[in-house]
Design an enzyme around this catalytic site. Structure first.
Site, mmCIF file in Angstrom:
data_model
loop_
_atom_site.group_PDB
_atom_site.id
_atom_site.type_symbol
_atom_site.label_atom_id
_atom_site.label_comp_id
_atom_site.label_asym_id
_atom_site.label_seq_id
_atom_site.Cartn_x
_atom_site.Cartn_y
_atom_site.Cartn_z
ATOM 1 C CG ASP A 261 -2.131 0.900 1.018
ATOM 2 O OD1 ASP A 261 -2.033 1.834 0.191
ATOM 3 O OD2 ASP A 261 -3.177 0.702 1.684
HETATM 4 C C1 BGC Z 1 -5.001 3.255 0.246
HETATM 5 C C2 BGC Z 1 -5.042 2.372 -0.966
HETATM 6 C C3 BGC Z 1 -4.848 3.196 -2.200
HETATM 7 C C4 BGC Z 1 -3.533 3.940 -2.095
HETATM 8 C C5 BGC Z 1 -3.209 4.806 -3.291
HETATM 9 C C6 BGC Z 1 -3.785 4.155 0.269
HETATM 10 O O1 BGC Z 1 -3.900 5.126 1.243
HETATM 11 O O2 BGC Z 1 -5.050 2.495 1.418
HETATM 12 O O3 BGC Z 1 -6.248 1.670 -1.017
HETATM 13 O O4 BGC Z 1 -4.919 2.406 -3.345
HETATM 14 O O5 BGC Z 1 -3.587 4.780 -0.952
HETATM 15 O O6 BGC Z 1 -4.011 5.927 -3.340
#
Ligand code: BGC
Length: 725
Positions: A261
Site C-alpha cells: 500500500d
Molecule cells: C489506500 C489504498 C490506495 C492507495 C493509493 C492508500 O492510502 O489504502 O487503497 O490504493 O492509498 O491511493
C-alpha cells in the site's frame, strides 16, 4: 465397433494433448522471454522496476522496450490523474470517469453479473486512461460497523465477498488491465491502520479473512495484490513471511505482483525475502532512498538478498505486463470512457443495490401521477458523494442528486416543497476523525422549516444518512448513530406527515432503532455513484422494484456487534486481537441468538415471493461429492421483481463450535408476476468444512448437516437434512 471406439478415443487424447502442448508452450515461451529480458538487465535496471518513480508510475527499461507501468486507484471508478510528485490533481480535462456505487452497494445487489459489468467498464476506462493496473477490488471483511472504509469494502460474509470479487477481477483483466486485490490482510479498521498489530486465530484467518483473497487469486486469477498497512501477528503485512511467502505464493500459487500500500514498506532485506515485489508511495522525497531502491542494490551487493530473489520480482512484474499485453503484443486497444453503456452500468448497479428495509402499509412505491405535492428534505437530497472517501474518490463526469432527478422526472406533475432539514456539521480531516466531533446539534430552525414543508405535502421524503466525512478512508467513525440531529428531524416530520419515507444514503451500518417505529418506509440506497438520483427516483416511483439485500447485519446498537461486545475495537496499545474469532457479523448474531435491527441478507420488495420444494439429489454424500440443491421461487405478487434465494448450512454436531448458519450459495432470481422458476445450486461437501487447527487442515466431520433456505439470515423458510459419510 471396438476399433472405431478406440480410434475415437485416441483422436480425443491427441486433441487434448495438442491443446495442452499449445497452451504450455505459450506459457513456456512467455517465461523464456522473461528470463532472456532479465539476463540483459543490469542490477540497477532491475531494481528500478521494483519501486515507484512517482506517485502512481513505475519505471520500465527503455533500451529493452519495457515501458513504464501505470497504476491508478479504483475500486469503483478510475481516479483522476494525480501529479507525478505530489498529491494534487493534475487538472487534466479528459479524466472525468464513470462513478459506480461503492463496494457495499455492489455487494447489496447480490448480483455477480453486475460485478462483471463493472469490471468491464473499469477495464475500458482504465485503458482509455492508459492505466495498466487498477487498484481494486477492496475486499476486507466488514468486522466492525465503525470501520471508515466499510463503504468501499463489500460485506461481512466471505462467500458473498468471493462471489463479487471474482467476476469483477475476471472482467477487468479481460480488458488487459491488472486488478490489485486489497488490502492483504486484516485491514479491518482505519484508526491506527499504519501501526496496529492484528492477531486472530488460524481458524478465523482461514474461514473469514482469507477466502475472498484466495478466490480472487485461484478463481479470479488476480494479477496483483496490495499489502496492507497494518501488522499481522507481529510482522508488517508487506514483509510478513507467513502471509506473503507461505500462504500467498506457496498455498495460493500466486505468480503475480505483490505491491505495498502507499507508504507501507518498512524494510529492504526482510521484505525482499518475504516476497514483496514492488514498493509504492514511500514518504521519502528521493526515490533512490526507498527500501527497494539503492538499499536493495546494496543488500544484493552485500549478499544479503540473492540476485535470484530480485530476478523473481522482476519476473513477476514482467509476467503481469505480458499477460496484460503491456509488453510483447501490439494489440492493446485504446479503451473508451463514459459511454452511455458505462453510465447505464452505473445506473443498473445503483438500482439493484437499494434495500427496502421497511414499507408499512405499502406506502412505496409512490404514485407520482396521483400525488399533488411532496416534500424533499435533507442534506443528502442535494449532496454529491462521488468526490469523497479519499483514495476511492472519483472525478465523475456528472452526478445526479436525488432532488435533481425527482424534479426532472416528476416536477411537472407534482409540487415539490424543498427543505434542508439538517446541516452537514462535520468537516473532513484526513487521518483524524475529529471532524466528526460535535456533529449532533439539533437545528430547530431547519427542522421547523422541514415540518412546514412536510405539512403541506402529501408525502415527505427525507434523504439522510452519512457522507464521506464519516464513511472514509483513514479514520473510523466514532459511533453508529445518525449524525446532525437527523433522528429528531425524522421524528418531527413524521409527527405532521404520516406518509414519511426515509432514504438512507450511507455505506456502513447505522442505528435505526430511533426511527423504525416512527416512519412507515425506509429505503437504504447507499452512495449511489453518478446515477444515484435517477436510480432512487425510479425506486421510489416503482419503475424499479427494490431487490437489494443487506450485505451486513444492522445491529440495534453498537454494543450488540461482536468486536464491540467483546471490547476489542480498535484495540489497545496498538494491538487488536479478534476475540470474536469466526463469529463475525451474522455468524455472531445468529449463534448467540441476538436479534439485530435488520439481519444480513434482508431486504423487501414491492412484490412477494415464495421459496418452495427444497430438495437435494441424494440424502447421503461422500466427502468428495457435490450436493445438488433444487427449489422453486415464485413471484406471488403483482409486479415484476427479484428475490435473492440464500442457502445457508449448519453443522449441528461437531467437535468445534460452528456458527448457527453460514452462507454457502445464493441466486438472484428475476420473476414476472405469477412466474415460477426452478433454481439449482451446487454446494461441494468440502465447502462444509471447518478449519481444524489441530490438524492444520480443512475438516468435514461425518454426520448430519442442515441446509437452510431463506431470503435473509433471519428468515429461513425451508430446512433439509443431509448426511455426510
Ligand atoms: C489506500 C489504498 C490506495 C492507495 C493509493 C492508500 O492510502 O489504502 O487503497 O490504493 O492509498 O491511493
Amino acid at each position: 465397433m471396438k476399433n472405431s471406439l478406440l480410434r475415437t478415443f485416441a483422436l480425443f487424447l491427441f486433441v487434448i494433448l495438442a491443446i495442452q502442448a499449445k497452451s504450455l508452450s505459450k506459457n513456456d515461451l512467455q517465461e523464456q522471454k522473461i528470463q532472456s529480458l532479465i539476463k540483459k538487465m543490469t542490477l540497477q535496471e532491475k531494481v528500478g522496476m521494483l519501486h515507484a518513480n512517482s506517485k502512481f508510475y513505475v519505471s520500465g527499461v527503455k533500451r529493452l522496450g519495457i515501458p513504464e507501468w501505470a497504476l491508478s486507484d479504483g475500486p469503483h471508478g478510475v481516479r483522476a490523474e494525480i501529479n507525478r510528485h505530489n498529491w494534487a490533481y493534475a487538472g487534466w480535462t479528459n479524466d472525468s470517469s464513470t462513478c459506480f456505487p461503492p463496494g457495499t452497494a455492489l455487494a447489496a445487489s447480490w448480483n455477480p453479473k453486475l460485478a462483471y459489468e463493472r469490471g468491464i467498464v473499469l477495464g475500458e476506462e482504465a485503458r482509455f486512461r492508459k492505466k495498466n493496473v487498477l487498484l481494486g477490488p477492496a475486499i476486507n471483511i466488514i468486522r466492525s460497523p465503525l470501520c471508515g472504509r466499510n463503504f468501499e469494502y463489500m460485506t461481512e460474509d466471505p462467500m458473498l465477498n468471493s462471489a463479487m470479487a471474482v467476476p469483477y477481477i475476471k472482467a477487468l483483466q479481460s480488458k488487459d488491465v491488472a486488478a490489485s486485490v486489497k488490502h492483504w490482510l486484516a485491514n479491518n479498521q482505519e484508526d491506527h491502520r499504519t501501526s496496529v498489530d492484528v492477531t486472530m486465530s488460524e481458524r478465523a484467518l482461514r474461514e473469514i479473512y482469507l477466502p475472498g483473497f484466495k478466490a480472487s487469486i485461484t478463481e479470479g486469477g488476480a494479477y496483483t495484490v496490495m499489502a496492507a498497512y497494518n501488522k499481522f501477528r507481529g510482522d508488517w503485512c508487506s514483509e510478513n513471511d507467513y502471509l506473503d511467502r507461505e500462504i500467498l505464493r506457496k498455498e495460493f500459487g500466486f505468480k503475480g505482483v505483490l505491491m505495498t500500500d502507499w507508504d507501507a514498506a518498512h524494510s529492504t532485506v526482510k521484505a525482499a525475502l518475504a516476497g514483496l515485489d514492488l514498493e509504492m508511495g514511500t514518504d521519502k522525497k528521493d526515490y533512490n532512498d526507498w527500501y527497494f531502491a539503492n538499499p536493495l542494490i546494496k543488500a544484493v551487493e552485500e549478499g544479503k538478498v540473492p540476485m535470484s530473489v530480485v530476478d523473481e520480482k522482476v519476473a513477476n512484474i514482467l509476467r503481469v505486463m505480458m499477460k496484460t499485453k503491456v509488453l510483447g503484443e501490439k494489440s492493446r486497444d485504446n479503451g473508451i470512457m463514459n459511454t452511455p453503456e458505462h453510465q447505464k452500468a452505473a445506473y443498473n448497479s445503483a438500482a439493484e443495490a437499494a434495500v427496502l428495509l421497511q414499507n408499512n402499509g405499502n406506502l412505496l412505491p409512490l404514485n407520482f401521477g396521483k400525488l399533488k405535492s411532496i416534500a424533499v428534505i435533507g442534506d443528502n437530497a442535494t449532496r454529491k458523494h462521488c468526490g469523497g472517501g479519499l483514495s476511492s474518490e472519483i472525478k465523475t463526469l456528472y452526478e445526479i442528486t436525488p432532488l435533481v432527478a425527482i424534479q426532472k422526472k416528476f416536477g411537472n406533475n407534482v409540487k415539490i416543497n424543498i427543505a434542508q432539514g439538517y446541516e452537514k456539521q462535520s468537516t473532513f480531516n484526513e487521518g483524524s476523525n475529529s471532524g466528526q466531533s460535535n456533529t449532533d446539534k439539533v437545528d430547530w430552525k431547519l427542522i421547523d422549516e422541514a415540518v412546514e414543508a412536510a405539512k403541506k405535502s402529501d408525502v415527505a421524503i427525507i434523504f439522510g444518512g452519512l457522507n464521506h466525512d464519516f464513511d472514509s478512508e483513514s479514520f473510523d467513525r466514532q459511533h453508529m448513530r445518525l449524525p446532525y440531529g437527523q433522528e429528531t428531524l425524522i421524528r418531527e416530520v413524521a409527527k405532521v406527515n404520516p406518509n414519511t419515507v426515509v432514504v438512507i444514503i450511507a455505506g456502513s451500518p447505522l442505528e435505526l432503532g430511533g426511527i423504525v417505529n416512527r416512519v412507515p418506509s425506509i429505503l437504504w440506497s447507499w452512495f449511489g455513484g453518478m446515477e444515484a438520483g435517477n436510480a432512487v427516483a425510479d425506486l421510489l416511483s416503482g419503475k424499479v422494484n427494490p431487490s437489494g439485500k443487506m450485505p451486513f447485519t444492522l445491529p440495534v446498537s453498537l454494543e450488540q456487534s461482536p468486536a464491540h461486545a467483546l471490547g476489542n475495537f480498535p484495540g489497545r496499545d496498538l494491538k487488536v486481537n479478534y476475540e470474536e474469532d469466526i463469529l463475525v457479523g451474522y455468524r455472531w448474531f445468529d449463534t448467540k441468538k441476538i436479534a439485530p435491527q435488520f439481519p444480513f441478507g434482508y431486504g423487501l420488495s414491492y412484490t412477494n415471493f415464495e421459496l418452495e420444494a427444497l430438495s437435494t439429489d441424494k440424502n447421503t454424500y461422500n466427502k468428495d461429492e457435490t450436493i445438488r440443491v433444487k427449489f422453486s421461487v415464485k413471484n406471488t405478487g403483482a409486479v415484476y421483481g427479484a428475490e435473492v434465494a440464500q442457502l445457508y448450512v449448519s453443522d449441528p454436531v461437531c467437535t468445534v463450535l460452528r456458527p448457527a448458519k453460514e452462507l454457502k450459495a445464493f441466486d438472484k432470481v428475476f420473476l414476472q408476476p405469477g412466474e415460477i422458476k426452478v433454481v439449482e445450486l451446487n454446494v461441494k461437501v468440502s465447502d462444509l468444512a471447518f478449519y481444524d487447527e489441530a490438524q492444520k487442515a480443512w475438516n468435514v466431520e461425518a454426520g448430519d448437516f442442515i441446509l437452510q433456505l431463506g431470503n435473509s439470515s433471519g428468515n429461513i423458510v425451508r430446512n433439509l437434512k443431509i448426511t455426510v459419510k
